[in-house]
Design a protein around this motif. Structure first.
Motif, PDB file in Angstrom:
ATOM      1  N   ASN A 218      83.688  66.552   7.217  1.00 26.13           N
ATOM      2  CA  ASN A 218      83.550  67.304   8.483  1.00 26.13           C
ATOM      3  C   ASN A 218      83.697  68.675   8.465  1.00 26.13           C
TER       4      ASN A 218
ATOM      5  N   TYR B 288      78.229  67.645   8.990  1.00 22.35           N
ATOM      6  CA  TYR B 288      78.837  67.079   7.729  1.00 22.35           C
ATOM      7  C   TYR B 288      78.439  67.783   6.601  1.00 22.35           C
TER       8      TYR B 288
ATOM      9  N   VAL C 202      74.025  69.773  16.839  1.00 22.20           N
ATOM     10  CA  VAL C 202      74.807  71.034  16.877  1.00 22.20           C
ATOM     11  C   VAL C 202      74.374  71.766  18.189  1.00 22.20           C
TER      12      VAL C 202
ATOM     13  N   GLU D  47      78.250  67.842  15.672  1.00 17.56           N
ATOM     14  CA  GLU D  47      79.012  67.724  14.572  1.00 17.56           C
ATOM     15  C   GLU D  47      78.270  67.904  13.394  1.00 17.56           C
TER      16      GLU D  47
ATOM     17  N   ALA E 132      84.493  70.600  10.951  1.00 19.36           N
ATOM     18  CA  ALA E 132      85.514  71.325  11.753  1.00 19.36           C
ATOM     19  C   ALA E 132      86.801  70.685  11.311  1.00 19.36           C
ATOM     20  N   ARG E 133      86.995  69.684  10.866  1.00 16.44           N
ATOM     21  CA  ARG E 133      88.426  68.830  10.709  1.00 16.44           C
ATOM     22  C   ARG E 133      88.369  69.138   9.174  1.00 16.44           C
TER      23      ARG E 133
ATOM     24  N   SER F 251      79.430  72.178  20.639  1.00 12.57           N
ATOM     25  CA  SER F 251      79.217  70.515  20.745  1.00 12.57           C
ATOM     26  C   SER F 251      78.484  70.303  19.468  1.00 12.57           C
TER      27      SER F 251
END
Lengths: 373, 305
Positions: free
Chosen positions: B66, B61, B9, B59, B68-69, B57
């Protein structure tokens, strides 16, 4: 849905806790209403006037008398020297003087043209315009009477042809100034509450950091926004109702139109104002910034709204700018419904414009809100 | 079982690179400490995990979701306590707690056994406005509000900054019991002594993860000799030592000066005699075991050179 209710409950709890805010919400606007309606009058009475009488005839006397008996004028002096009148005007002893030339009576009887000069202190240009208007009317009136009496002296049985202007004032028969002012000031009050309170409230959550705490909860942005808007909507409606009651009972404002329609449009208007406040809150990070920005918009909205100046007399570009001024729309609609009894079809275009404006501003605010937080 | 996974990240603000390719894994039910100086990137990392900001940039969890999602799902299972007290000052203790419970769609009663531990201590003041509480009580209230929905992961940003020593101790005690309930705790702190209370610590500096290890392992990584020195004029002693050695090898620790010896073994006697000759007659020197703070300063020194 339940979460929205909790937010609303929390807002009311906080508002009721805020000892500085409560009086601002309820007492201040009402005091403003009572004071402003009396003070912000465009009528001018007791205008100090001096008359320079170079003729000292019966006819010039009669003209002077006209001013003396007018409710608008207070005859201060009759002088024979124009320089003395000028001095008084300069010293602010009088606001206007008229100069009756010598041979006034003689020329009148000979039916010649006579010129009376009127000198007005035009520091306040609007007042000056009104004063010269009043004077013109008095002189015209006088002229008519003289003409009639002169003519009737000569030909006893032949009435002279004359034009009578018969005025009738619709929707405000007595030209009661308050009827015009109360609906206008009501709009100011609602605008103040709508824009300031909502802008400050959301920025405050930002300042304290609670907005961040709420953002990590499952509370949706939509729920948050609705929860914020509803309390101020309620306060705005309450405020308007109190003001309307005062207008009705303290100032005897006739409420001709449909209350149902009035409140319907008021809700659209409040919704637009809250969206403006909300937009301001997304653009600022501290209450101070928000206050100044809100103040800037308030001034623009109010001064351009037609409350103090007729919209028809402002320049074309400003009139175009006024298309995005929610206050201008509601001011017009409010007066039309209250005083004229307009129905929806009369005001439909303005209501729709207001509604579309509100939707646009709200979308801008939501867009900004999503981007920043 | 992994609770938090951070994969490469990075976070870049307009000017500054707050996080630079950070990767870390936190096990379920672990107390993981993020240690680092101000501006190291601790808060940025926590805000990414709390779904408040997006990484530039990489990811992240949380419990397999996730950041972001699946932010909506994550918000249901995390408790976040920002560094700044962010509850409603004008609402009472009780009202704050009730409000946050309702926002999470739960009630205080439902999860009372979890918050009881903490809330019991501030319950006598439940009618008091949150803004009028002392620093320690504010922290407890904030923690209660963050726990009210029984989160799986608790993210605490410098929870003990500005809190007195006794309250800090109590606070860590509470974290231990929460851990026993299976809650994963990510906590940041500028206090080195608190690092030893974590299961594992990550040292973060300049947006980079310097080291991730057990506190005891970090101490084991310290390979040099360490001396504690004290004299009647520590200031002059410090100056003297700095001139003799690499300036980074001496540090003031309260009453003592810690001297790191990177060279060949040094005998206390030789050092003592040398300092007495240099005008420090009452010098006292002892060889000590490094604390975690020594290790961190040593680690940080490695990067700043």
């Amino acid at each position: 849905m339940r979460k929205i209710l909790f937010i609303i409950q929390k807002e009311f709890l906080q508002i009721s806790r805020n000892r500085a805010m409560l009086p601002i919400i309820f007492a201040v606007p009402l005091i403003q209403l009572v004071i402003l309606v009396h003070a912000a009058t465009f009528e001018i009475k007791n205008i100090d006037i001096a008359v320079v009488d170079n003729d000292l005839s019966m006819m010039s006397n009669k003209l002077t008398d006209k001013f003396n008996h007018s409710a608008f004028f207070q005859l201060r002096n009759i002088v024979s020297d124009v320089n003395e009148a000028k001095r008084q005007l300069e010293m602010n002893e009088v606001e206007v003087f008229i100069n009756i030339p010598a041979n006034f009576e003689k020329k009148m009887i000979a039916q010649q043209k006579v010129e009376i000069s009127v000198v007005v202190d035009a520091v306040n240009s609007r007042n000056a315009g009104l004063i010269s208007g009043y004077i013109k009317e008095i002189i015209e009136n006088y002229n008519k009477e003289i003409f009639v009496s002169l003519v009737s002296d000569i030909t006893q049985n032949k009435k002279p042809a004359k034009i009578l202007t018969n005025k009738s004032y619709w929707y405000n028969t007595q030209l009661n100034y308050k009827n015009f002012m109360v609906p206008g000031i009501l709009v100011i009050l609602v605008t103040l509450i709508g824009v300031f309170l909502s802008a400050m409230n959301i920025v405050r959550e930002k300042e304290i950091g609670t907005i961040e705490q709420l953002n990590v909860t499952p509370l949706g942005k939509f729920q948050f926004i609705i929860g914020k808007l509803v309390p101020f909507m309620v306060i705005g409606l309450l405020e308007f109702s109190i003001g309307l009651l005062i207008g009705k009972f303290a100032f005897q404002i006739p409420i001709v139109g449909s209350l149902f329609l009035l409140y319907g449009v008021l809700i659209i208007f409040l919704f637009t104002l809250l969206a403006v406040g909300f937009l301001i809150s997304t653009l600022n990070n501290t209450q101070q910034q928000a206050l100044l920005v809100a103040y800037f918009f308030m001034m623009l909205f109010l001064l351009m709204s037609g409350l103090f100046t007729p919209i028809d007399s402002i320049p074309e570009w400003a009139r175009i700018l006024n298309k995005i001024n929610p206050v201008a729309y509601f001011l017009k609609i409010n007066r039309m419904i209250i005083l004229k009894g307009s129905v929806l079809t009369d005001i439909f275009k303005d209501v729709m414009s207001l509604f579309v404006l509100g939707i646009i501003i709200l979308n801008l605010a939501v867009f900004r809100y999503k981007k920043t937080v | 079982m992994k609770s938090i996974i951070v994969k490469n990240v990075s976070k870049k603000y307009k000017q500054a690179q707050a996080l630079d390719n950070i990767s870390v894994v936190v096990e379920k039910g672990e107390i993981f400490g993020l240690i680092g100086p101000d501006g190291a990137g601790k808060t940025s990392l926590m805000r990414i995990l709390s779904t408040l900001i997006l990484p530039t940039s990489g990811e992240a969890y949380l419990e397999g979701l996730n950041c972001a999602r699946d932010y909506k799902k994550i918000r249901k299972i995390i408790g976040y306590m920002p560094g700044k007290f962010s509850l409603y000052h004008d609402l009472s203790v009780e009202e704050n707690l009730n409000f946050f419970a309702s926002v999470f769609g739960t009630t205080v009663r439902e999860n009372y056994d979890l918050v009881k531990l903490i809330y019991a201590q501030i319950e006598p003041f439940k009618k008091r406005r949150a803004g009028k509480l002392s620093g320690g009580m504010k922290q407890k209230l904030a923690l209660s509000c963050a726990l009210i929905h029984y989160p799986k992961v608790l993210i605490l940003d410098e929870p003990t900054t500005g809190v007195d020593a006794v309250s800090r101790k109590e606070f860590w005690q509470i974290l231990k019991t929460l851990k026993e309930r299976g809650i994963t705790i990510l906590v940041s702190t500028p206090y080195m002594d608190e690092a030893e209370l974590c299961d594992r610590v990550g040292l973060i500096q300049g947006g980079k993860m310097m080291s991730v290890n057990l506190p005891s392992e970090i101490i084991k990584e310290f390979h040099h000799e360490l001396f504690a020195l004290t004299s009647e004029n520590n200031y002059r002693l410090m100056k003297h030592l700095k001139e003799r050695t690499n300036p980074h090898d001496v540090q003031i620790f309260g009453q003592n000066i810690h001297l790191i010896n990177r060279k060949a073994k040094l005998s206390i006697e030789v050092l003592k005699q040398d300092l007495i000759n240099n005008g420090f007659p009452n010098i006292s020197i002892s060889k000590i075991q490094p604390g975690i703070e020594d290790c961190f300063i040593e680690l940080m020194r490695g990067t700043s050179d």
